[in-house]
Design a protein around this motif. Sequence first.
Motif, PDB file in Angstrom:
ATOM      1  N   UNK A 183       0.855  -1.198   0.000  1.00 18.61           N
ATOM      2  CA  UNK A 183       0.000   0.000   0.000  1.00 18.61           C
ATOM      3  C   UNK A 183       0.884   1.240   0.000  1.00 18.61           C
ATOM      4  N   UNK A 184       1.925   1.207   0.797  1.00 16.66           N
ATOM      5  CA  UNK A 184       2.866   2.341   0.821  1.00 16.66           C
ATOM      6  C   UNK A 184       3.511   2.500  -0.553  1.00 16.66           C
ATOM      7  N   UNK A 185       3.920   1.373  -1.124  1.00 14.09           N
ATOM      8  CA  UNK A 185       4.566   1.444  -2.439  1.00 14.09           C
ATOM      9  C   UNK A 185       3.594   1.986  -3.490  1.00 14.09           C
ATOM     10  N   UNK A 186       2.334   1.562  -3.404  1.00 13.00           N
ATOM     11  CA  UNK A 186       1.326   2.032  -4.364  1.00 13.00           C
ATOM     12  C   UNK A 186       1.155   3.546  -4.255  1.00 13.00           C
ATOM     13  N   UNK A 187       1.081   4.024  -3.025  1.00 10.57           N
ATOM     14  CA  UNK A 187       0.921   5.473  -2.823  1.00 10.57           C
ATOM     15  C   UNK A 187       2.157   6.200  -3.378  1.00 10.57           C
ATOM     16  N   UNK A 188       3.323   5.673  -3.067  1.00 13.26           N
ATOM     17  CA  UNK A 188       4.557   6.316  -3.526  1.00 13.26           C
ATOM     18  C   UNK A 188       4.624   6.416  -5.048  1.00 13.26           C
ATOM     19  N   UNK A 189       4.331   5.307  -5.714  1.00 18.60           N
ATOM     20  CA  UNK A 189       4.413   5.334  -7.190  1.00 18.60           C
ATOM     21  C   UNK A 189       3.340   6.232  -7.785  1.00 18.60           C
ATOM     22  N   UNK A 190       2.172   6.244  -7.163  1.00 20.32           N
ATOM     23  CA  UNK A 190       1.108   7.102  -7.702  1.00 20.32           C
ATOM     24  C   UNK A 190       1.543   8.564  -7.625  1.00 20.32           C
ATOM     25  N   UNK A 191       2.224   8.905  -6.563  1.00 24.32           N
ATOM     26  CA  UNK A 191       2.687  10.289  -6.406  1.00 24.32           C
ATOM     27  C   UNK A 191       3.817  10.593  -7.391  1.00 24.32           C
ATOM     28  N   UNK A 192       4.759   9.686  -7.452  1.00 24.40           N
ATOM     29  CA  UNK A 192       5.944   9.948  -8.273  1.00 24.40           C
ATOM     30  C   UNK A 192       5.599  10.078  -9.744  1.00 24.40           C
ATOM     31  N   UNK A 193       4.709   9.197 -10.225  1.00 23.68           N
ATOM     32  CA  UNK A 193       4.371   9.212 -11.649  1.00 23.68           C
ATOM     33  C   UNK A 193       3.039   9.904 -11.920  1.00 23.68           C
ATOM     34  N   UNK A 194       2.404  10.416 -10.891  1.00 25.39           N
ATOM     35  CA  UNK A 194       1.100  11.075 -11.042  1.00 25.39           C
ATOM     36  C   UNK A 194       0.156  10.202 -11.860  1.00 25.39           C
ATOM     37  N   UNK A 195      -0.167   9.062 -11.319  1.00 25.37           N
ATOM     38  CA  UNK A 195      -1.037   8.132 -12.033  1.00 25.37           C
ATOM     39  C   UNK A 195      -1.755   7.261 -11.009  1.00 25.37           C
ATOM     40  N   UNK A 196      -2.955   6.760 -11.340  1.00 23.10           N
ATOM     41  CA  UNK A 196      -3.606   5.852 -10.402  1.00 23.10           C
ATOM     42  C   UNK A 196      -2.825   4.547 -10.287  1.00 23.10           C
ATOM     43  N   UNK A 197      -2.705   4.024  -9.073  1.00 22.11           N
ATOM     44  CA  UNK A 197      -2.040   2.740  -8.860  1.00 22.11           C
ATOM     45  C   UNK A 197      -3.031   1.820  -8.154  1.00 22.11           C
ATOM     46  N   UNK A 198      -3.042   0.558  -8.600  1.00 28.59           N
ATOM     47  CA  UNK A 198      -3.992  -0.410  -8.065  1.00 28.59           C
ATOM     48  C   UNK A 198      -3.313  -1.364  -7.099  1.00 28.59           C
ATOM     49  N   UNK A 199      -3.987  -1.618  -5.988  1.00 26.00           N
ATOM     50  CA  UNK A 199      -3.553  -2.666  -5.080  1.00 26.00           C
ATOM     51  C   UNK A 199      -4.562  -3.793  -5.228  1.00 26.00           C
ATOM     52  N   UNK A 200      -4.130  -4.876  -5.891  1.00 26.82           N
ATOM     53  CA  UNK A 200      -5.056  -5.965  -6.198  1.00 26.82           C
ATOM     54  C   UNK A 200      -4.926  -7.045  -5.134  1.00 26.82           C
ATOM     55  N   UNK A 201      -5.695  -6.882  -4.062  1.00 28.50           N
ATOM     56  CA  UNK A 201      -5.683  -7.901  -3.032  1.00 28.50           C
ATOM     57  C   UNK A 201      -6.953  -8.742  -3.195  1.00 28.50           C
ATOM     58  N   UNK A 202      -7.255  -9.586  -2.251  1.00 29.45           N
ATOM     59  CA  UNK A 202      -8.393 -10.482  -2.426  1.00 29.45           C
ATOM     60  C   UNK A 202      -8.974 -10.837  -1.065  1.00 29.45           C
TER      61      UNK A 202
END
Lengths: 281, 184, 388
Positions: C153-172
């Motif tokens: 989740x932290x990584x998803x937030x970080x990448x979304x910020x860095x690349x300014x793009x939506x990032x998905x966390x596909x859990x189940x």
Amino acid sequence: MAKLKPLTELRKEHFHFSRFPTTYCPGCGIGNVLQAVTRAIDETGRPPESFTFAVGIGCYGNIGNYLDFDELRLSHGRVPAMATGLKLARPDLNVIAMMGDGDATAIGGNHLIHAARRNIDITAIILNNHTYGMTGGQYSPATRLGDYATTAPYGMLEPAFDICKLAEGAGATFVARTTTFRMVQTIDIVRRAIEHPGFALVEIDSQCPVIYGRMNRWGDAVSMLKKQNALTVTLEKAKTMTPEELKGKIVVGIFKQAVEPEFTGEYYKVINRVRRPQDAS
Amino acid sequence: MQAKQWEVRLSGTGGQGLVTAGIILAEGAGIYDGKEVVQTQVYGPQSRGGASRSEVIISDEPVMYPEVTESDVLLAMSQEAADAYIHEQRAEGIVLVDSTFVKVVPETRAKVYAIPLTKIAREVARTEIVASIVALGALATLTGIVSQDGLEQAVLARAPKGTEEANRAALHAGFAAGHEVREQ
Amino acid sequence: MRAKPRARLMLGNEACAEGAIAAGVRFFAGYPITPATETAEVMARRLPEVGGVYIQMEDELGSLSAVVGASAGGVKAMTATSSPGFSLMQEFISSAIIGEYPLVVANVMRLGPGIGNIVASQMDVMQARWGAHGGLPMIAFCPSSVRETFELTIRAVNWSERLRTPVLLMTDGVVGHMREKVVIPEPGEIELWNRPLPAVPPEEYQCFDPGPDNVPAIPPFGGKYRVHYNAAIHDFRGVTTMADPKWCEYGVRRLAAKIEAHIDELTETHSVLMDDAEIAVFAYGPVARAAEASVRQAREMGIKAGLMRTVTLWPFPEKQVREMAKQVEVIVVPEMNLGQMVLEVERCAAGQAQIESVTRVDSMLITPKQVLDRITAVAPRRQIPWPS
């Protein structure tokens, strides 16, 4: 009301005049609405950079190309929802949620009523030209009964929404209707809506001469505005009229103005109560 | 028993507190004893009555497959649960049944202990709600999968305010009952 | 008394919420749906404690709209949902790609189609890549454990910020509803990335000027810089230029390029017993834990099996799979769907290895035995399995 500043000055301050002429059809009401809204913003005395326009899709959706304000432009119908997110995250901003009639009451109807219910401090301005202009004149939930549209070639069979009653019923605390003909009143009402601490909705009845006007033989912009004005009845006058007499009329005025707990303010009270000092940042 | 990994299944009926018991067991072993743990449960309508189960895997090493396939330790607090789960029980493991409700223990090669867990709960805490805590106490003594100290801390950390003494009494009664049946 | 332990037993969905807060998320809008609701419940309680805002919206469309609004206001924002809600959110995932709003969507996958059931599946992994109209490259991470849910989740937030793009966390539903230990790091122990801010003065500023790394620097609203977020095809100023094919082509290719440039950093795979493997299992999410158990059991039987677990679903770890296909004879791909990522494995293996799809669609987690049965069935003849 202060003396109106010349249009040239207004353009310089709030518009990208270099990008004119606009893509709008001759006589379109969007220009009237933008003039009224920017004048109203001026009259509040609040700094222009504190205003953000949330905008959806429709002819009016391109206003960001010409307006020199911060703008959030996304998909059709979601304006009240994204304005809600923005206002909650940034209570310091004045959020103007611009919508068209199809945008606000068809695809975005659910978001509109819930934003009204929350009484969140957003100024919703609905430009009601009674049609989907950008896609070529299909009927909207605000198309008048019997009027023609490309998708109502035999006349509109569905009754139209009374947008102001809808907003009032949903819990909006400031509800008003005005028209593009009544510019002075529109500026005044939009200013009051911006200054109102809660969800404020202003429906501006507007003309679409090239698409709606032609299809319904309302003539050019000038004759459309004249007809609009002929149908207009003030709220005071309307109170003396029977429902039968009011059929097809455009009742203008401020229908509701009440101060009730505002959602953003209430939420931040909770934050102030439960916030842990070590996490403050 | 020397198994490095214990697969524990807590079963009974909804309302017996088995999901919470699973969480407490996992916290006792995982947080206070420092073992690796995974806790899972069956969600849904079962949590409002009917069959209910909660599972905990306790291991010295990171747990690979997170769900219990065959249990090393089975707690059955209803006849239905005993009937349903005893066939997914390893022969080398142990079964603890609540003899308040389980009258017939289905055939198994595993070692079976019968303790009137709910009856004990009523006696020591005047409420059946802590029967699963009595069970955890007994399991701690019988298996050593969780330390008594770790389990007690976990129980008290989860006990709603005002119920600490009832829970502590239930837990200690469970420790004692486990000790008693093991000596028999 | 022992010292207060730093580790906490946490539900997967709770770890998602706590990971988001640790990553600096201060806005969450959501709509209740099983098996994702706990994330919203934790956020509703926790966000005001850290000065953030939770709101329950009228539906999933509204949820992601509100998240976009908050993100545009400069606040790190996310939502969590499950498969039917994920379908509803595709519209705004697409808008967020072109508007370049950083945000995270956690999808706790359950069984489809339709209402399906409320337990678990991996049925949306292709939707994650192709669901939003436009078909642009996506970033999607997939955790196998509760601890990894927190980290990703932290990584998803970080990448979304860095690349300014939506990032998905596909859990189940398996990982979301499982409890494991998580050690919450102290603030400062976590590396946080923030969206780029303009380096030029306001009068020279153009909000969609992509800069050298194709990521525009967009400041929050309300300052001296004029910002025109625009989800229509636009020029550097944010002015709609949808009638101009040149800007259409440029816009689409730049949005793809900004993600493709980081494929090596984004794709993370973990190999277990792969060095001399002749049969590989390729898995993700909790299925990878079944796969690891099966691979170890196969080794005990004398079969040279190994596991490649991918943490990154998208961009797909093409290089890693291509290399693996050169090394092994068979790749077994177990999934809790009708066989989705196996198509990517097949594409990258390009005939170099035999591909075996193992599927399960009863909403239950694939067991080690299911995977092991396939491994033993396809084990090359010279690796005669021991009788089990």
